[in-house]
Each structure stands twice: as structure tokens, then as C-alpha cells.
Design an enzyme around this catalytic site. Sequence first.
Site, PDB file in Angstrom:
ATOM      1  N   SER A   1       0.846  -1.183   0.000  1.00  0.00           N
ATOM      2  CA  SER A   1       0.000   0.000   0.000  1.00  0.00           C
ATOM      3  C   SER A   1       0.888   1.241   0.000  1.00  0.00           C
ATOM      4  O   SER A   1       1.761   1.392   0.858  1.00  0.00           O
ATOM      5  CB  SER A   1      -0.898  -0.003   1.242  1.00  0.00           C
ATOM      6  OG  SER A   1      -1.741   1.113   1.259  1.00  0.00           O
TER       7      SER A   1
ATOM      8  N   LYS B   1      -1.094  -0.838  -4.413  1.00  0.00           N
ATOM      9  CA  LYS B   1      -2.329  -0.149  -4.020  1.00  0.00           C
ATOM     10  C   LYS B   1      -1.988   1.308  -3.724  1.00  0.00           C
ATOM     11  O   LYS B   1      -1.128   1.590  -2.899  1.00  0.00           O
ATOM     12  CB  LYS B   1      -2.963  -0.795  -2.785  1.00  0.00           C
ATOM     13  CG  LYS B   1      -4.255  -0.086  -2.364  1.00  0.00           C
ATOM     14  CD  LYS B   1      -4.975  -0.822  -1.249  1.00  0.00           C
ATOM     15  CE  LYS B   1      -4.457  -0.440   0.114  1.00  0.00           C
ATOM     16  NZ  LYS B   1      -5.272  -1.030   1.196  1.00  0.00           N
TER      17      LYS B   1
ATOM     18  N   LYS C   1      -3.179   4.949  -2.351  1.00  0.00           N
ATOM     19  CA  LYS C   1      -4.149   5.728  -1.595  1.00  0.00           C
ATOM     20  C   LYS C   1      -4.503   6.980  -2.394  1.00  0.00           C
ATOM     21  O   LYS C   1      -3.621   7.657  -2.935  1.00  0.00           O
ATOM     22  CB  LYS C   1      -3.559   6.140  -0.240  1.00  0.00           C
ATOM     23  CG  LYS C   1      -3.278   4.980   0.700  1.00  0.00           C
ATOM     24  CD  LYS C   1      -4.546   4.397   1.287  1.00  0.00           C
ATOM     25  CE  LYS C   1      -4.251   3.362   2.352  1.00  0.00           C
ATOM     26  NZ  LYS C   1      -5.494   2.836   2.971  1.00  0.00           N
TER      27      LYS C   1
ATOM     28  N   ASP D   1      -7.328   3.078  -3.313  1.00  0.00           N
ATOM     29  CA  ASP D   1      -8.068   3.012  -2.054  1.00  0.00           C
ATOM     30  C   ASP D   1      -8.416   4.424  -1.615  1.00  0.00           C
ATOM     31  O   ASP D   1      -7.525   5.242  -1.356  1.00  0.00           O
ATOM     32  CB  ASP D   1      -7.207   2.312  -0.989  1.00  0.00           C
ATOM     33  CG  ASP D   1      -7.918   2.184   0.350  1.00  0.00           C
ATOM     34  OD1 ASP D   1      -9.125   2.482   0.426  1.00  0.00           O
ATOM     35  OD2 ASP D   1      -7.259   1.770   1.323  1.00  0.00           O
TER      36      ASP D   1
ATOM     37  N   GLU E   1     -11.211   0.745  -3.838  1.00  0.00           N
ATOM     38  CA  GLU E   1     -11.566   0.303  -2.493  1.00  0.00           C
ATOM     39  C   GLU E   1     -12.258   1.424  -1.720  1.00  0.00           C
ATOM     40  O   GLU E   1     -11.772   2.549  -1.671  1.00  0.00           O
ATOM     41  CB  GLU E   1     -10.291  -0.133  -1.770  1.00  0.00           C
ATOM     42  CG  GLU E   1     -10.511  -0.693  -0.385  1.00  0.00           C
ATOM     43  CD  GLU E   1      -9.200  -1.129   0.254  1.00  0.00           C
ATOM     44  OE1 GLU E   1      -9.217  -1.461   1.455  1.00  0.00           O
ATOM     45  OE2 GLU E   1      -8.152  -1.134  -0.436  1.00  0.00           O
TER      46      GLU E   1
ATOM     47  N   ASP F   1     -14.242  -2.176   2.295  1.00  0.00           N
ATOM     48  CA  ASP F   1     -13.346  -2.382   3.430  1.00  0.00           C
ATOM     49  C   ASP F   1     -14.086  -1.964   4.697  1.00  0.00           C
ATOM     50  O   ASP F   1     -14.679  -2.787   5.398  1.00  0.00           O
ATOM     51  CB  ASP F   1     -12.069  -1.558   3.213  1.00  0.00           C
ATOM     52  CG  ASP F   1     -11.136  -1.515   4.416  1.00  0.00           C
ATOM     53  OD1 ASP F   1     -11.406  -2.179   5.434  1.00  0.00           O
ATOM     54  OD2 ASP F   1     -10.117  -0.803   4.357  1.00  0.00           O
TER      55      ASP F   1
ATOM     56  N   LYS G   1     -10.322  -7.670   6.849  1.00  0.00           N
ATOM     57  CA  LYS G   1      -9.372  -7.338   7.906  1.00  0.00           C
ATOM     58  C   LYS G   1      -9.880  -7.977   9.196  1.00  0.00           C
ATOM     59  O   LYS G   1     -10.930  -7.575   9.714  1.00  0.00           O
ATOM     60  CB  LYS G   1      -9.243  -5.820   8.080  1.00  0.00           C
ATOM     61  CG  LYS G   1      -8.559  -5.125   6.904  1.00  0.00           C
ATOM     62  CD  LYS G   1      -8.494  -3.619   7.146  1.00  0.00           C
ATOM     63  CE  LYS G   1      -7.758  -2.918   5.994  1.00  0.00           C
ATOM     64  NZ  LYS G   1      -7.804  -1.448   6.139  1.00  0.00           N
TER      65      LYS G   1
ATOM     66  N   GLY H   1      -4.433  -4.834   5.515  1.00  0.00           N
ATOM     67  CA  GLY H   1      -3.471  -4.634   6.590  1.00  0.00           C
ATOM     68  C   GLY H   1      -3.736  -3.350   7.352  1.00  0.00           C
ATOM     69  O   GLY H   1      -4.363  -2.414   6.839  1.00  0.00           O
TER      70      GLY H   1
END
Length: 366
Positions: free
Chosen positions: A133, A159, A161, A187, A212, A237, A261, A289
Amino acid sequence: MKITGIELRRVAMPLVAPFQTSFTTQTERDVLLLRVVTPEAEGWSECVAMSDPLYSPEYVDAAADVLRRFLIPALPARPDAHTTHHALHPFKGHHMAKAALETAVLDAQLRTSGQPLAAFLGATADRVPAGVSVGIMPSIPHLLEAVTEYLHEGYRRIKLKIQPGWDLAPTRAIREHFGPDLLLQVDANAAYTLADAPHLAKLDDLDLLLIEQPLAHDDLVQHAQLAKKIATPICLDESIESAAHAAAAITLGSCSIINIKPGRVGGYLEARRIHDLARAHGLAVWCGGMLETGIGRAANLALAALPGFTLPGDTSASRRYYTTDLTPPFELHDGHLTVPTGPGIGIDPIPAILDEVTTSTEWIPL
């Protein structure tokens, strides 16, 4: 299994670099560890709650408080993971605190019987592909440099952000720089609204694995509406806190992928239920995570080895976040991390390192 006492231990873990998302920037993790002590074994776990209630309503001080005042006193006389899960169910919310207690009990239980967590959960793989990430960066050149390094290390998926103002340009830059074969997803951590659908639809041309949690955590209906407006698959998520939430999301068409998660859903038993439900309905899942230390990472690897986890997760190597981990470091091998095979979570904290980073301890006798 009789528990003689439980230790609540707080540790301060500095990150190797600031990690910025749409809701905060972290430079250090204030981690709550649990140690369950029995005459036969000790069980370890990690509470993934953050210092502030930004990702979820939970935060570390509150987790310690609810454990001390309600959850630990509710344990049955001779608990195992299933009776613990049942005993904690009447208490509303506090999934991360519940997950930490249930996992520590489960670890002690499995260490006593000599069974690895992966085997207990039904894992079928001995290693899992690792994704990474990437937080919000100061500039696109900084971002491309960071992604280059992660790919050089062997990570199988990136991934990114995103947030309003940091979405289309950086994502397009990664796709153009590294080409169409890179597994790439974004995400949003609930940073957008349904009114942003035309803007988010511009991501469709970038061939992403998924977007996400684009919208609010408590709005499955609008996620279902968004799914009809964009071609990029939606992954949930923050919205998924239980198998019941997952079932509702599947029924509504709110997502086609779920990020599981364990801390967010209340533990590994509930995480396995969500895995089984998603697999039965043909949805892909992957293991998210929360910047875990080696204690939490070991348990996540056991979960990510289940057959329904078909996408690389956020089970990154230890050095992605920490210069020195609490446990022997997890390292990438050909883009994969090895699933621990020892009893329970299969790994122990290193006492000298643990003592060095500990900020407080509390012993609760039972």
C-alpha cells in the site's frame, strides 16, 4: 484451558516513513498487545486500533478500557476461541478489541495442542503473494520513485491511496510509467460521495483491479448505485464489519470484491465466515493490513492462505513499515511471504526488542 492472567502491553513503533491516507498521516504506531497466560502456553495478539478514531470509531485507549472493564471479565472459566467469541457477542461494537482477545485465546489454545493457525483456519497455501500500500505522496515523481523501489523488491501488486485532488493524475502516471501488466488498485478510504461518480468513472480507462471503499462506511445503498455508474470493480473495506454486513452488500450489489481485515470484523473466526460466504457467491477476497507488527502479520498470513484469497493482499514485508520488527522479520521471497508453520500464530516477539519499545504494561489476573 484455564487462563491465569492477561497482560495488556502498549508499545511505540516508529514507521520507516510517514504514511498518509485521505484521513490522517501516521509516523508512529501506538500498538496494544495482548498476552494470554495459561499453565501450558502463552498466546499473543495485536489490537489494530489506531491512536485516534479516524479509520473507525475504535481507538487504542478505548480498546484497552473495554477489554479491562467488560471483555476480559466476560471470559468463560475455561475459554477456547469459539466460547470466547460467543461470550463477547453481546457487547456492541469494539470489534478490534474483541479480535485481539479472541486471537490471543486462540493462539494459546493452538500452542497447547500444537496446531498452526493456518491449519486451524483451513489454509491451503504455504506462501501468499504480497502487495504493498502506497500512501499519498508529496509529488508524482516521489510516487514513481517509491513504486519503482517496491516493484524492485518484488511486490506483486500496488495499491495507491487516493483522495480528491490526488487521484486521476497519480494513478494515470503509474499506469503509463509501468505499463498495462502492473496489478494496480486504488483506495479512497471513504473520501468521495455519490456526486463524484462522473469523476470516479474516469478511472475506468486505467484498467484497475478495483477501487476500495470510495464512499462512506455506512452506505451500502449508494455503493450499489455507484457500481452501476462505473466499470471499475468496487471493493468494500470499512463497510464490512461482519458476515451479516457482507451478506447485505452482496445482496444489494454494493461490491464485487471484499477486503477482509480480521481486526475490523472481530477476529479470525468471523473473517473465515466472510471468506466462506464470499467464496460461495463467487466474490474475490483479499487480506487487508493495518500496519501490523510481526505478531499481527503472522496471523494475517495464516488467513490469507485460505483458498478464496485470490488477490494479493497488504501482507507486506516487515521492513515496509518498521526498521526493527517485534518478531523475526518477515521477508519477501519471489514476491511472496511464507506462512508460519509453528503452533498458533507460529512466531514470538523478541524479548529484548519488546522491552525496548514498551511504554506500559498492565497485568489482569483471572
